[in-house]
Each structure stands twice: as structure tokens, then as C-alpha cells.
Design a protein around this motif. Sequence first.
Motif, mmCIF file in Angstrom:
data_model
loop_
_atom_site.group_PDB
_atom_site.id
_atom_site.type_symbol
_atom_site.label_atom_id
_atom_site.label_comp_id
_atom_site.label_asym_id
_atom_site.label_seq_id
_atom_site.Cartn_x
_atom_site.Cartn_y
_atom_site.Cartn_z
ATOM 1 N N GLY A 282 37.426 -12.282 51.103
ATOM 2 C CA GLY A 282 38.101 -12.252 52.516
ATOM 3 C C GLY A 282 39.314 -11.439 52.840
ATOM 4 O O GLY A 282 39.902 -12.203 53.087
ATOM 5 N N GLY A 283 38.677 -10.174 52.791
ATOM 6 C CA GLY A 283 39.757 -8.612 53.000
ATOM 7 C C GLY A 283 40.820 -8.389 52.054
ATOM 8 O O GLY A 283 42.075 -8.091 52.196
ATOM 9 N N MET A 284 41.125 -9.184 50.864
ATOM 10 C CA MET A 284 41.871 -8.597 50.192
ATOM 11 C C MET A 284 41.284 -7.303 49.105
ATOM 12 O O MET A 284 40.051 -7.283 49.135
ATOM 13 N N PRO A 285 41.994 -6.409 48.515
ATOM 14 C CA PRO A 285 41.298 -5.129 48.245
ATOM 15 C C PRO A 285 40.339 -5.826 46.470
ATOM 16 O O PRO A 285 40.522 -6.504 45.864
ATOM 17 N N PRO A 286 39.661 -5.044 46.072
ATOM 18 C CA PRO A 286 38.799 -5.243 44.675
ATOM 19 C C PRO A 286 39.807 -5.540 43.990
ATOM 20 O O PRO A 286 40.658 -4.775 43.551
ATOM 21 N N SER A 287 39.617 -6.225 42.721
ATOM 22 C CA SER A 287 40.626 -6.063 42.035
ATOM 23 C C SER A 287 40.807 -5.375 41.187
ATOM 24 O O SER A 287 39.709 -4.558 40.489
ATOM 25 N N GLN A 288 41.485 -5.013 39.501
ATOM 26 C CA GLN A 288 41.840 -4.142 39.032
ATOM 27 C C GLN A 288 40.464 -4.125 37.340
ATOM 28 O O GLN A 288 39.883 -3.300 37.564
ATOM 29 N N GLU A 289 39.863 -5.522 37.593
ATOM 30 C CA GLU A 289 39.138 -6.229 36.669
ATOM 31 C C GLU A 289 37.921 -5.171 37.195
ATOM 32 O O GLU A 289 36.668 -4.734 36.833
ATOM 33 N N GLU A 290 37.491 -5.341 38.788
ATOM 34 C CA GLU A 290 36.246 -4.877 39.488
ATOM 35 C C GLU A 290 36.624 -3.443 39.206
ATOM 36 O O GLU A 290 35.045 -2.889 39.116
ATOM 37 N N LEU A 291 37.773 -3.161 39.861
ATOM 38 C CA LEU A 291 37.949 -1.556 39.696
ATOM 39 C C LEU A 291 37.518 -0.883 38.282
ATOM 40 O O LEU A 291 36.815 0.466 38.248
ATOM 41 N N SER A 292 37.710 -0.969 37.350
ATOM 42 C CA SER A 292 36.926 -0.990 35.734
ATOM 43 C C SER A 292 35.928 -0.830 35.653
ATOM 44 O O SER A 292 34.959 -0.248 35.176
ATOM 45 N N SER A 293 35.564 -2.964 35.405
ATOM 46 C CA SER A 293 34.380 -2.973 35.358
ATOM 47 C C SER A 293 33.355 -2.270 35.401
ATOM 48 O O SER A 293 31.512 -1.934 35.905
#
Length: 502
Positions: free
Chosen positions: A187-198
Motif C-alpha cells: 500500500g505504498g509503504m516501503p519494504p520492512s527491515q525484516e523483508e529486506l534482510s530475509s
Amino acid sequence: MAIFSRSGVRLWSLLKKTSRLCYASQHTAVDSSQYVTAGCPEPNGPSLQTSVPGPESQRLIQELDKIQNTGSIQFFVDYAKSQGNYIADVDGNVMLDIFTQIASIPIGYNHPNLLDVMSQPENLSTFINRPALAVFPPKDWVQRLKSALLSVAPPGMHQVQTMACGACSIEHGQKAMFITYQRKKRGGMPPSQEELSSCLSNLKPGCPDLTVLSFSGAFHGRTMGALAVTHSKWIHKLDFPTPDWPMATFPKLKYPLHENERENMEIENRSLDEVRDKIEEYNRRGRPVVGCCIEPIQAEGGDNFASPRFFQELQKICKENEVVLLIDEVQTGCGSTGKFWAHEHFNLPESPDIVAFSKKMLTGGFYYKDDLRPKEAFRIFNTWVGDSSKVLLLEAVINTIKEYNLLDNVKDTGKYLKDGLHEMEKKFPHCVSNVRGLGTFCSVDFPDGLFRDNILNKLRSRGVHAGACGDRSMRFRPTLVFQKHHADIFMDAFEKTLQENQ
Ligand SMILES: Cc1ncc(COP(=O)(O)O)c(C=O)c1O
């Protein structure tokens, strides 16, 4: 001219010599009895000096075999001597080519309009310096994209991405589907830290369980994403891990179509029901179907056709379920069905979401609708993302198609070819069946694969180089400059071959 450094001058004169050589060899080979097909000089028929592969081809195959597997090689080609619809081999054999490098020669071998592109000094730097197009595009790149690729874009598609080959066009089309789905989900939010690391460890939530639906018998290429939607032959798939993605049955229509309308409609309806069921099942299992890949005519899988109604319904199902529809025009695109894009035969209410191309288009790539455009750079990316020199040649191909009304030629010749094939079907009902085709994109079936391979070998010994597809089909993939007199040459060889083998 700044582009002519000392080595540039040497290359330029070499190029001029090479293109003179091409022309010279054309003229010595065809001389007095020369046909000119859509501006391209060519021989007046096949001529054979040896069996194919001849001794020189066999010698070269043995040499190459010391370095790599040569099991797929049919013969070595003399490209300088190949002209128009005729392929010349290294043993001096000249064959009518209706397979054309697996359907990828658009306007014939050594067409003067393509040689002309090569001989323009201002084009030289494009051929020598292969750019990393997504980082350092050449100054004329925007204009080239517009005058070549966008000039033939399916209606409503204004975005295009070049790629090197068919498979990587499909593969990156799939990435565009995934990126768009996840962007909407966030919904227009940036990816979460968890998404970026996983994602760096191939784990959820950064690597989500998204899926792409495809069809039995489909062929979309051999790289891993393209292979996951390919189901035509074990040789492509065996030993490779592929994800759990849904596959529906592609309709296998009965011929002749006009005698089997009701049954064919039921076959297609069953397939459409399966598409709905698979989408529902995979969504329920937490493996959402975000895309659907389909060929307008399944080519490698055996030239399987479905009706316009089937594709209209499929598009409707995709829209209802927010599934991105990717039509793979790698083999069907660029005119061989009589329309520039095969899906234009389907009268879809709107364009597909993604249309992939390669082969006759000379460059790979895909068109896509605006909302599939990634917001970040480097998401659809590699070093070359295609080859600008191929786009230059494509521009000449498109101009030649227009100059000689080649789509009309394909329609006329295609009808003539199909009529001839129907005659063969009537004359040899135990050998030839299921004549089908659009334009010159035609095919016939034989009783089995062995019978088919034998016919292809015999045709070659009569100077006609044709190709196979599926289990027992022969496919026609001639150039767009294939004409009625070429169809006659084929039909004569075909009839004699069938007479011997019935
Ligand atoms: C419909 C279709 N899609 C994709 C491909 C893959 O193209 P490439 O061999 O250039 O990777 C092919 C190749 O035959 C094809 O026919």
C-alpha cells in the motif's frame, strides 16, 4: 568522423569488403535465373551436391565435438551464401528453409535492407560498442526505441524493456508481476527491515510464496523462472528444481474445427474451469497466483491452437482475480500469423498486461502496461539488457515489412499453403492430419514421431529444410518473404515424399 579511430577505419573497410563479398556471392550463385523476393535476390530453387549433413559438415561436427556436445547440430551453414528463403550449407547444398533458425529470420537471409544498415558509417559504432543500455544508453537510443519497438507496440502499451533472449524476457516479465503485486500489497509503504534482510537468505517475508499459472504443453524458455512455466518435454525439465506453481490443461482442439465446434467449446470450457479452480486453490493455500503465462499458439509443444473466445475468457478470469496476463509472442510475434502480433486475432477487449517477444524481432524484450513499471531502478536489470545493434536491424525489418506489405504476403501465401496442405491431407489421409494454421504459421500431424522424423529427413534430401514440434507435428516457420512459388516447391517435395512413404 570521430568514430573512426585507426582500428575503426580498419574495421570499416573490412565491413565494406564483407558486405561486397556477400553481394558478390549472391550474384555469382544466382546470376541469370535469379528471383527477387521482396527486394532480396535468391536462387530459383534448391540444389543439392551431397547428402545433408555432407562430408564437410560431418568433419566440422567431429571437430566441434571435441569441445562441446554436438547432438543437436544438423549441419554447418555458410551464412554468406544463404539468400532470402534459401539456406546454404558448407557442402554447397542450397535448401529452401521453412524452419529459419527456429523461426527467427524475419525477411530472409542477407536481405539488402539489412546489409544496408551494416554499410552505413553512422551505424558502425553501434555494432562495435555494445552498451550497458540501462546505464549508458547511446545518444539515439530513445529515438531507436520509438521508431522500432514502439512503432509496433500492441495498442495501449507504451512501456518497453529490451532483453537479450526469449527466456530472459519471460523471466523479467515475471519479475515485473511480482514487484507490482508486492508494491500494491504494501500500500505504498516501503519494504520492512525484516523483508529486506530475509530476502537475502531466500526466506519469507522477503521472498514470498507467489505463483504464476501456466498450461500443459507450454514452452517459455529454459532459464529457471521460464522453465517453471514450461511443460512441453522432459528434456527441458529433468533434474532441475522448480517451484510449486499451478498448471492448467491447455485445450487440445479437434480438427477440422468446423466439424467439432461443440466438442471444442466443451474442451475449452473445461480448461477455463481448471484455471479458475487452480487460482482459487493456490490462493487458499497461501500461494497467491499473481500472473498467468500463455502462448497465443503453443509452438514447441506441438502447434496447439485455442479459439479467440478462449483467450477472451482467460483475460476476463485474470482481470477478475487481479492476475497479470503475460502473452508470450516470442515465436508468434512479428507477422508470421498475418497480423503483427498473434493475439491481435483474438479481439481482446484490451491489450494483455505483458507481451514478450524475441526471435524474428531480433531483440528480446517485453511490452508492459504502465502500472507494471517498477518504481525503483535496478529491479529489472542486467549488464546489456538487450543489444542496440539488433534494434537498429529491427527498424530495417519493420520498414521492409511495411515497404513490401509483408503481412498481406503472409496472409495470401498462408492461405495458399494451407489449401495445399488440405489437399495433401485428402490425398494421404493415413499420413497427414490436423492441418492448422494462421498466416504461414502452419502445421500438420503425422501418425507418430518416427514417421514425422522420416518425412523431415526425406524432405531435406529433396532440398527442403523443415522443422518438428510436439510429438508428431511438422511446423512451418518460413520468413515473411515466403511466397506462393516457394510453397509450390515445398508441396512438390512433400507430395513425392508422401507417395514414397504411404
Ligand atoms: C514461445 C516461446 N517462448 C520463449 C522461448 C525461449 O526463447 P529463447 O530460446 O530465446 O530463450 C521460445 C523459444 O523457442 C518460445 O518458442
